[in-house]
Design a protein around this motif. Structure first.
Motif, PDB file in Angstrom:
ATOM      1  N   SER A 154      38.412  46.786  51.402  1.00  0.00           N
ATOM      2  CA  SER A 154      38.048  45.675  50.502  1.00  0.00           C
ATOM      3  C   SER A 154      39.199  44.648  51.441  1.00  0.00           C
ATOM      4  N   ASP A 210      49.199  41.302  47.181  1.00  0.00           N
ATOM      5  CA  ASP A 210      49.657  42.681  47.381  1.00  0.00           C
ATOM      6  C   ASP A 210      51.308  43.148  47.728  1.00  0.00           C
ATOM      7  N   ALA A 226      38.081  38.827  35.421  1.00  0.00           N
ATOM      8  CA  ALA A 226      39.699  39.541  35.450  1.00  0.00           C
ATOM      9  C   ALA A 226      41.074  38.523  35.354  1.00  0.00           C
ATOM     10  N   HIS A 241      37.182  44.307  46.615  1.00  0.00           N
ATOM     11  CA  HIS A 241      38.098  44.525  46.055  1.00  0.00           C
ATOM     12  C   HIS A 241      38.135  45.051  44.352  1.00  0.00           C
ATOM     13  N   GLU A 242      38.453  45.950  43.592  1.00  0.00           N
ATOM     14  CA  GLU A 242      38.048  46.282  42.597  1.00  0.00           C
ATOM     15  C   GLU A 242      38.992  45.683  41.246  1.00  0.00           C
ATOM     16  N   ASP A 243      40.067  45.690  41.707  1.00  0.00           N
ATOM     17  CA  ASP A 243      41.385  44.495  40.983  1.00  0.00           C
ATOM     18  C   ASP A 243      41.216  43.521  40.945  1.00  0.00           C
ATOM     19  N   LEU A 244      40.528  42.349  40.408  1.00  0.00           N
ATOM     20  CA  LEU A 244      40.813  41.176  41.266  1.00  0.00           C
ATOM     21  C   LEU A 244      42.097  40.599  40.262  1.00  0.00           C
ATOM     22  N   SER A 245      42.290  41.490  38.566  1.00  0.00           N
ATOM     23  CA  SER A 245      43.381  40.669  38.872  1.00  0.00           C
ATOM     24  C   SER A 245      44.273  39.760  38.568  1.00  0.00           C
ATOM     25  N   GLN A 280      43.973  37.726  48.946  1.00  0.00           N
ATOM     26  CA  GLN A 280      44.305  39.393  47.908  1.00  0.00           C
ATOM     27  C   GLN A 280      45.594  39.829  48.543  1.00  0.00           C
ATOM     28  N   ARG A 315      32.970  38.560  38.269  1.00  0.00           N
ATOM     29  CA  ARG A 315      34.349  38.963  38.247  1.00  0.00           C
ATOM     30  C   ARG A 315      35.341  38.256  38.023  1.00  0.00           C
TER      31      ARG A 315
END
Length: 307
Positions: A225, A167, A265, A232-236, A163, A261
């Protein structure tokens, strides 16, 4: 899982090796201080055709096969509940991956909690990632072909590192290879899980591990996260994932939920739930058919991603 784990629920092949496993008192500071010496005493036969180089900066072990067949690589992270462990404890697995896939494996050393809480361990693993990218040409590695993997707490660190790297600007991991990853501190906050008596890694020990790593009680509202990757909210946009987990281990629900999840995503996911398997069977269950089948499938998937 709503009832305590009993011996008859464990795969018959795994009962004998599980019975030989000690109940380590991880809560005790004296044991954690002694653990590195005990681990160094364990005999780990070298993998034929694989050399091991030990680096101090960044701290890691490098496994190189004599028969190189791939410019891919694996950055591996050992387990230990964030409070014990060292890279050498996975010499057998890392050597096996290097030999079977013909690629370089780099196993990260990292500082342990509670002396070094988050983000020390993640920063150490990130330093190894950055070094691996910088030295890719020298090592004969394709920077676009590096997978990140780990087991248990190392699987949690691997998911968090994936993750974090995604980022940032720069090459992203080719895959994430997660074995029984320790992903969600909120599991430890569910005291009802304490009564289920999961073998080797129960929820009381889980709570100690998370408390040590986070420097606070698990389940708090504000937890990064990158400390607990299940938050972590957005795993796309994350790379393809292998997630393997035993059906009767504490991390089963959080791992399956994370896999679902990821799929939702748009991330390709291979989820392998092993019936009647408790935590850590990938390591202490070696030699059994259930473990060897599992590892063969996991390594084959990894080779498809980075081979």
């Amino acid at each position: 899982m709503t009832k305590p784990i009993t011996p008859d629920m464990i795969d018959p092949e795994l009962r004998a090796p599980l019975a030989k496993m000690p109940n380590a008192p991880l809560h005790a500071g004296w044991f954690r201080a002694l653990a590195p010496f005990l681990m160094r005493l364990q005999r780990r036969p070298p993998t034929p055709g694989v050399s091991i180089e030990v680096r101090k900066a960044p701290a890691c072990r490098i496994y190189r096969p004599q028969n190189v067949r791939s410019d891919g690589a694996l950055l591996w992270i050992h387990g230990g509940g964030y409070v014990v462990g060292m890279a050498s404890m996975d010499d057998v697995l890392c050597g096996q991956v290097a030999a079977e896939l013909g690629l370089t494996v780099v196993s990260a050393e990292y500082r342990l909690a509670p002396k070094h809480p988050y983000p020390a361990a993640l920063n150490d693993c990130h330093a190894v990632w950055c070094w691996l990218l910088a030295e890719a040409k020298t090592l004969g590695i394709d920077p676009q072909g590096i997978a990140i993997g780990g087991i248990s707490a190392g699987g949690g660190l691997a998911a968090a590192l994936v993750q974090r790297v995604c980022d940032e600007e720069g090459p992203e991991p080719a895959a994430q290879w997660l074995m029984a990853p320790m992903l969600d501190d909120r599991t430890a906050a569910h005291r009802d899980l304490d009564e289920l008596a999961h073998p080797l890694w129960n929820n009381a020990i889980n709570r100690f591990g998370w408390r040590s790593y986070l420097g606070r009680e698990p389940g708090a509202v504000e937890v990064s996260s990158h400390a607990a990757p299940a938050r972590h909210e957005d795993l796309s946009g994350l790379p393809p994932a292998w997630i393997g987990v035993g059906a009767i281990e504490l991390f089963h629900d959080e791992d399956v939920d994370y896999a679902r999840r990821l799929e939702a995503a748009g991330v390709p996911v291979a989820l392998e739930v092993v019936p009647n398997a408790p935590h850590g069977f990938e390591a202490w269950g070696r030699g059994t058919q259930i473990t060897e089948r599992y590892l063969a499938k996991a390594i084959r998937w990894l080779g498809e991603q980075v081979g």
